[in-house]
Scaffold this motif. Sequence first.
Motif, PDB file in Angstrom:
ATOM      1  N   ILE A 139       0.847  -1.206   0.000  1.00  0.00           N
ATOM      2  CA  ILE A 139       0.000   0.000   0.000  1.00  0.00           C
ATOM      3  C   ILE A 139       0.876   1.247   0.000  1.00  0.00           C
ATOM      4  O   ILE A 139       0.628   2.204  -0.745  1.00  0.00           O
ATOM      5  N   VAL A 140       1.916   1.261   0.820  1.00  0.00           N
ATOM      6  CA  VAL A 140       2.833   2.410   0.874  1.00  0.00           C
ATOM      7  C   VAL A 140       3.482   2.625  -0.500  1.00  0.00           C
ATOM      8  O   VAL A 140       3.600   3.764  -0.968  1.00  0.00           O
ATOM      9  N   GLN A 141       3.881   1.525  -1.159  1.00  0.00           N
ATOM     10  CA  GLN A 141       4.426   1.656  -2.522  1.00  0.00           C
ATOM     11  C   GLN A 141       3.396   2.278  -3.458  1.00  0.00           C
ATOM     12  O   GLN A 141       3.733   3.138  -4.271  1.00  0.00           O
ATOM     13  N   GLY A 142       2.151   1.839  -3.335  1.00  0.00           N
ATOM     14  CA  GLY A 142       1.085   2.376  -4.167  1.00  0.00           C
ATOM     15  C   GLY A 142       0.818   3.845  -3.887  1.00  0.00           C
ATOM     16  O   GLY A 142       0.487   4.616  -4.796  1.00  0.00           O
ATOM     17  N   GLN A 143       0.989   4.243  -2.645  1.00  0.00           N
ATOM     18  CA  GLN A 143       0.821   5.659  -2.302  1.00  0.00           C
ATOM     19  C   GLN A 143       1.960   6.492  -2.884  1.00  0.00           C
ATOM     20  O   GLN A 143       1.740   7.590  -3.393  1.00  0.00           O
ATOM     21  N   ARG A 144       3.161   5.949  -2.840  1.00  0.00           N
ATOM     22  CA  ARG A 144       4.314   6.663  -3.410  1.00  0.00           C
ATOM     23  C   ARG A 144       4.182   6.829  -4.919  1.00  0.00           C
ATOM     24  O   ARG A 144       4.607   7.837  -5.477  1.00  0.00           O
ATOM     25  N   SER A 145       3.617   5.806  -5.574  1.00  0.00           N
ATOM     26  CA  SER A 145       3.480   5.858  -7.034  1.00  0.00           C
ATOM     27  C   SER A 145       2.238   6.622  -7.476  1.00  0.00           C
ATOM     28  O   SER A 145       2.056   6.863  -8.666  1.00  0.00           O
ATOM     29  N   GLY A 146       1.377   6.968  -6.519  1.00  0.00           N
ATOM     30  CA  GLY A 146       0.164   7.703  -6.852  1.00  0.00           C
ATOM     31  C   GLY A 146      -1.025   6.817  -7.206  1.00  0.00           C
ATOM     32  O   GLY A 146      -2.097   7.329  -7.530  1.00  0.00           O
ATOM     33  N   GLU A 147      -0.863   5.506  -7.132  1.00  0.00           N
ATOM     34  CA  GLU A 147      -1.975   4.597  -7.421  1.00  0.00           C
ATOM     35  C   GLU A 147      -3.022   4.573  -6.315  1.00  0.00           C
ATOM     36  O   GLU A 147      -4.193   4.300  -6.572  1.00  0.00           O
ATOM     37  N   ILE A 148      -2.584   4.802  -5.095  1.00  0.00           N
ATOM     38  CA  ILE A 148      -3.471   4.760  -3.938  1.00  0.00           C
ATOM     39  C   ILE A 148      -3.375   6.101  -3.236  1.00  0.00           C
ATOM     40  O   ILE A 148      -2.281   6.640  -3.052  1.00  0.00           O
ATOM     41  N   ALA A 149      -4.525   6.651  -2.880  1.00  0.00           N
ATOM     42  CA  ALA A 149      -4.572   7.973  -2.249  1.00  0.00           C
ATOM     43  C   ALA A 149      -3.695   8.002  -0.999  1.00  0.00           C
ATOM     44  O   ALA A 149      -3.724   7.076  -0.184  1.00  0.00           O
ATOM     45  N   SER A 150      -2.937   9.070  -0.862  1.00  0.00           N
ATOM     46  CA  SER A 150      -1.982   9.179   0.245  1.00  0.00           C
ATOM     47  C   SER A 150      -2.663   9.409   1.593  1.00  0.00           C
ATOM     48  O   SER A 150      -2.031   9.229   2.635  1.00  0.00           O
ATOM     49  N   ASP A 151      -3.934   9.781   1.601  1.00  0.00           N
ATOM     50  CA  ASP A 151      -4.627  10.007   2.867  1.00  0.00           C
ATOM     51  C   ASP A 151      -5.235   8.724   3.446  1.00  0.00           C
ATOM     52  O   ASP A 151      -5.802   8.741   4.526  1.00  0.00           O
ATOM     53  N   ARG A 152      -5.087   7.594   2.751  1.00  0.00           N
ATOM     54  CA  ARG A 152      -5.597   6.313   3.240  1.00  0.00           C
ATOM     55  C   ARG A 152      -4.594   5.729   4.230  1.00  0.00           C
ATOM     56  O   ARG A 152      -3.385   5.849   4.057  1.00  0.00           O
ATOM     57  N   ASP A 153      -5.084   5.093   5.262  1.00  0.00           N
ATOM     58  CA  ASP A 153      -4.247   4.505   6.303  1.00  0.00           C
ATOM     59  C   ASP A 153      -3.686   3.166   5.816  1.00  0.00           C
ATOM     60  O   ASP A 153      -4.445   2.204   5.637  1.00  0.00           O
ATOM     61  N   PRO A 154      -2.355   3.078   5.603  1.00  0.00           N
ATOM     62  CA  PRO A 154      -1.771   1.831   5.108  1.00  0.00           C
ATOM     63  C   PRO A 154      -2.008   0.630   6.027  1.00  0.00           C
ATOM     64  O   PRO A 154      -2.194  -0.485   5.553  1.00  0.00           O
TER      65      PRO A 154
END
Length: 192
Positions: A139-154
Amino acid sequence: MGRPKQFDPDIAVERAMEVFWRKGYAATTPQDLVDALGLGKGSLYNAFGSKRALFELALRRYRDNQTELLAQLLDETGPVKDRLRTMLRLLAEMDLADPDRRGCMAVNTAAELAGTGETATAVVRRMFDRTEDAFRQLIVQGQRSGEIASDRDPEALGSLLLNSVVGLRILARVADGPDRLSRVIDATVDAL
């Protein structure tokens, strides 16, 4: 006097894992283990101490195998959601292809022995913790790449993915085909 039969403990644990995985702990008899391992009852108990001790070794073997498989699947390159969807589909396909519909030995053990087997519960808990942590890292990787919203709790999403996998593995034991499992997989990944 005959020579004692030699055996490889690793092969014995692997064979025991297969029996416990197919039948569960309670339904596996010492005779089932003797037959699968090719040992006499005395040799079985001399080598492993007890049915419970052998089960715990088998469960650890399963945990190690599954943890390695999960790491390989999640370490692939490409978009995070694609890797996750591929991993979930592979699990579903493996479960559906298994003629015994064994599901996941860890999930089965949690359902059968939770609260009654301290060591087995700890092994399963550790496996679930590792799986959840692998999902959190993804999930953290997805947040870094912009695939997953950064405000979601990993951590929360890692727990959600673990819960989805546990449910998916149970559904696969009774599914009459891949359709429901595919819906679960797509909904889970799309919810990220």
